[in-house]
Design a protein around this motif. Structure first.
Motif, PDB file in Angstrom:
ATOM      1  N   HIS A   1     -11.840   1.869  -2.643  1.00 40.56           N
ATOM      2  CA  HIS A   1     -10.630   1.537  -1.920  1.00 40.56           C
ATOM      3  C   HIS A   1      -9.411   2.001  -2.697  1.00 40.56           C
ATOM      4  O   HIS A   1      -9.427   2.067  -3.925  1.00 40.56           O
ATOM      5  N   ARG A   2      -8.361   2.307  -1.963  1.00 41.72           N
ATOM      6  CA  ARG A   2      -7.091   2.677  -2.581  1.00 41.72           C
ATOM      7  C   ARG A   2      -6.024   1.752  -2.025  1.00 41.72           C
ATOM      8  O   ARG A   2      -5.887   1.593  -0.811  1.00 41.72           O
ATOM      9  N   ARG A   3      -5.262   1.131  -2.910  1.00 42.08           N
ATOM     10  CA  ARG A   3      -4.158   0.269  -2.505  1.00 42.08           C
ATOM     11  C   ARG A   3      -2.872   0.986  -2.865  1.00 42.08           C
ATOM     12  O   ARG A   3      -2.660   1.357  -4.023  1.00 42.08           O
ATOM     13  N   ARG A   4      -2.047   1.212  -1.879  1.00 46.18           N
ATOM     14  CA  ARG A   4      -0.764   1.855  -2.151  1.00 46.18           C
ATOM     15  C   ARG A   4       0.316   1.146  -1.361  1.00 46.18           C
ATOM     16  O   ARG A   4       0.069   0.582  -0.292  1.00 46.18           O
ATOM     17  N   GLY A   5       1.511   1.176  -1.904  1.00 40.91           N
ATOM     18  CA  GLY A   5       2.611   0.491  -1.242  1.00 40.91           C
ATOM     19  C   GLY A   5       3.804   0.368  -2.151  1.00 40.91           C
ATOM     20  O   GLY A   5       3.934   1.074  -3.159  1.00 40.91           O
ATOM     21  N   LEU A   6       4.668  -0.534  -1.795  1.00 38.87           N
ATOM     22  CA  LEU A   6       5.911  -0.761  -2.516  1.00 38.87           C
ATOM     23  C   LEU A   6       6.006  -2.246  -2.826  1.00 38.87           C
ATOM     24  O   LEU A   6       5.764  -3.082  -1.958  1.00 38.87           O
ATOM     25  N   GLU A   7       6.341  -2.562  -4.071  1.00 41.25           N
ATOM     26  CA  GLU A   7       6.526  -3.949  -4.459  1.00 41.25           C
ATOM     27  C   GLU A   7       7.871  -4.103  -5.133  1.00 41.25           C
ATOM     28  O   GLU A   7       8.242  -3.303  -6.000  1.00 41.25           O
ATOM     29  N   ALA A   8       8.615  -5.119  -4.736  1.00 42.18           N
ATOM     30  CA  ALA A   8       9.900  -5.433  -5.342  1.00 42.18           C
ATOM     31  C   ALA A   8       9.792  -6.831  -5.939  1.00 42.18           C
ATOM     32  O   ALA A   8       9.297  -7.749  -5.294  1.00 42.18           O
TER      33      ALA A   8
END
Length: 133
Positions: free
Chosen positions: A1-8
């Motif tokens: 699995h690949r988890r990608r995104g944006l976290e602030a």
């Protein structure tokens, strides 16, 4: 699995109080099929208030709301704010900092809860040790 995104992740210190907010927006993808993985968090929002005493003791509360990929196990009524309470003691170890902490997870909903990856029983307790160097 690949988890990608944006976290602030933001924090604001007001004397001994620390207001923390964070948000995650992303997707977990199966690398073999290139399809979204069901039962994983797509969006997560958190807000909390901590009190940090100069002697090293701290306490706080955090609310979190997690929005999941569609999955027959996870109904819309199970997507609500979950509350955690935390207490800890921080101390210096040479040039590093250590902390012993206790977290009460999902303190107001003892029937059912979800964590980032799987179903869990309602309220739970976590005891931990953190070393920062």
């Amino acid at each position: 699995h690949r988890r990608r995104g944006l976290e602030a992740d933001l924090s604001h210190r007001l004397g001994r109080f620390v207001l923390r907010e964070s948000g995650f927006w992303g997707q977990v993808t199966d690398m073999a099929t290139h399809e979204p993985v069901l039962g994983r968090v797509k969006r997560s929002y958190r807000a909390g208030l901590d009190y940090e005493h100069p002697s090293g003791w701290s306490t706080g509360v955090q609310g979190r709301y997690e929005n999941w990929n569609e999955d027959p196990i996870i109904g819309p009524d199970e997507r609500h704010m979950l509350w955690d309470a935390r207490g800890g003691y921080a101390f210096d170890v040479g040039k590093s900092e250590a902390e012993v902490f206790l977290i009460g997870r999902n303190i107001f909903d003892t029937d059912y809860a979800m964590n980032e990856f799987t179903e869990m029983p309602g309220a739970s307790v976590e005891l931990g040790f953190k070393l920062t160097f």
